[in-house]
Design a protein around this motif. Structure first.
Motif, mmCIF file in Angstrom:
data_model
loop_
_atom_site.group_PDB
_atom_site.id
_atom_site.type_symbol
_atom_site.label_atom_id
_atom_site.label_comp_id
_atom_site.label_asym_id
_atom_site.label_seq_id
_atom_site.Cartn_x
_atom_site.Cartn_y
_atom_site.Cartn_z
ATOM 1 N N TYR A 60 33.301 32.557 41.536
ATOM 2 C CA TYR A 60 33.811 31.985 40.221
ATOM 3 C C TYR A 60 34.172 33.102 39.324
ATOM 4 C CZ TYR A 60 34.410 28.812 36.308
ATOM 5 O OH TYR A 60 35.068 28.085 35.500
ATOM 6 N N ASN A 61 33.223 34.355 39.492
ATOM 7 C CA ASN A 61 33.379 35.381 38.395
ATOM 8 C C ASN A 61 34.394 36.551 39.328
ATOM 9 O OD1 ASN A 61 32.119 34.858 35.941
ATOM 10 N ND2 ASN A 61 30.746 34.147 37.415
ATOM 11 N N SER A 62 34.868 36.200 40.476
ATOM 12 C CA SER A 62 35.451 37.567 41.344
ATOM 13 C C SER A 62 36.479 38.246 40.536
ATOM 14 C CB SER A 62 35.837 36.770 42.448
ATOM 15 O OG SER A 62 37.270 35.822 42.356
ATOM 16 N N VAL A 63 37.350 37.674 39.776
ATOM 17 C CA VAL A 63 38.413 38.318 38.835
ATOM 18 C C VAL A 63 37.805 39.255 37.740
ATOM 19 C CG1 VAL A 63 40.113 37.881 37.111
ATOM 20 C CG2 VAL A 63 40.051 36.333 39.121
ATOM 21 N N VAL A 64 36.750 38.890 37.133
ATOM 22 C CA VAL A 64 36.071 39.479 35.881
ATOM 23 C C VAL A 64 35.192 40.750 36.735
ATOM 24 C CG1 VAL A 64 36.150 37.735 34.373
ATOM 25 C CG2 VAL A 64 34.242 38.088 35.634
#
Length: 350
Positions: A60-64
């Motif tokens: 879920y937080n891979s982009v940030v």
């Protein structure tokens, strides 16, 4: 400090395998060669220690996480590489590992094209692998493993959770009536085997706690940025309570179709204590593992591990094996069928 920042400050180039230590090290690797190697953090589980939750959170937080120097390897690729390294023949024969082997190979997605990013490869299958075999694989792939992260849990609690999960998902029907020592539950041996196989990697151990798991995981990895943590979708793999676990076990024992989803839905209206092992079995676990846990706690010097190294273990749940009569069993099945029909799917039809 992020892994990327540590690397830029020269930490990786200064870590050289110590002579005489068992494992695959960085001897004969220059700082230039190390800088060109893909780097990875292995999250090895354990199963039933919030692994699915952490994997979903990472995704879920891979982009940030990218600006902080982390690349989250896709779940499928992570599980495929870990499952391919399992050597136990009976374990490899089970449907989950066989299924992964039959899917298209996605292992080429384990690493980002940007060499500055450190891949986080998370799979509970690593825990059931031989660490030296894992180390040899990544050495041949020319990958620099910079950190091993492992979440532990007191052995009786972990075993109770795994047993209940096997009842819910794998058709298990036996009743636990004792405990004895098994090396795969010896956390001090686990620590020694993984540090021995990866002498240059940082070893980060976490004692599982639902309230502090995520914060501890982020601290161990050096994730200091703002992330999205309170997301309903990332919670997964719910457990049946004590009564529903026993009903599921009785279904399995009688050769009836499973009703796990219906029982999970029903227990929202029939709450009860969580499943736990009988007190005498918990005492047997304590006798088997307390000394080893004490060694690990002394080694880590981390207050988190004091609880599992102190005598006086108590069950944190209830075992209802053999305590549900046929009338109560039939009543719960009837209610579960009604609950299952309410959301349009009932597993007893499969």
């Amino acid at each position: 400090m992020s892994v990327k920042a540590e690397r830029e400050n020269g930490q990786a180039a200064s870590t050289v395998a110590q002579p005489g230590r068992l494992g695959v090290g960085r001897v004969n690797k220059s700082s230039i060669e190390l800088a060109l190697m893909p780097r990875a953090i292995l999250h090895i589980g354990l199963a039933k220690t919030g692994t699915t939750f952490l994997q979903n959170w990472l995704r879920y937080n891979s982009v940030v996480l990218r600006p902080a120097g982390f690349y989250v390897a896709p779940d499928m690729a992570s599980h495929q590489v870990a499952a391919s390294l399992v050597q136990n023949v009976s374990r490899r024969a089970l449907d989950d590992i066989r299924g992964l082997a039959n899917l298209p190979d996605e292992k080429e997605t384990l690493f980002a094209s940007d060499p500055d990013l450190v891949s986080i490869i998370s799979s509970e299958y690593f825990h059931i692998c031989e660490p030296l075999h894992v180390a040899e694989y990544f050495r041949q792939e020319n990958v620099d493993i910079v950190m091993i992260v492992c979440v532990l849990r007191r052995q009786d609690i972990l075993s109770a959770s795994g047993y209940a999960q096997d009842i819910k998902s794998l058709g298990r029907s036996d009743i636990v009536d004792g405990a004895e020592y098994h090396p795969h539950l010896d956390w001090n041996c686990l620590y020694e085997s993984w540090t021995g196989a990866f002498p240059d990697a940082a070893m980060r151990m976490i004692n599982y706690s639902p309230r502090s798991l995520l914060s501890a995981f982020k601290v161990r990895l050096g994730i200091c940025i703002e992330t999205t943590d309170q997301v309903q979708e990332i919670h997964a793999n719910r457990s049946l309570n004590a009564e529903m676990t026993e009903v599921a076990r009785m279904l399995n024992e009688r050769g009836l179709p499973p009703m796990s989803e219906a029982l999970l839905a029903l227990q929202r209206h029939l709450p009860g204590p969580p499943f736990g092992l009988p007190a005498y079995v918990v005492r047997q676990f304590e006798d088997a593992y307390l000394v080893s846990n004490r060694r690990l706690a002394d080694r880590l010097r981390d207050p988190e591990f004091e609880e599992m190294s102190r005598p006086g273990w108590h069950t944190d749940g209830v075992c209802m094996a053999g305590q549900i009569d046929d009338a109560r069993f039939a009543e719960i099945i009837r209610l579960a069928e009604r609950e299952g029909a309410g959301f349009g799917h009932i597993e007893t039809s499969t």
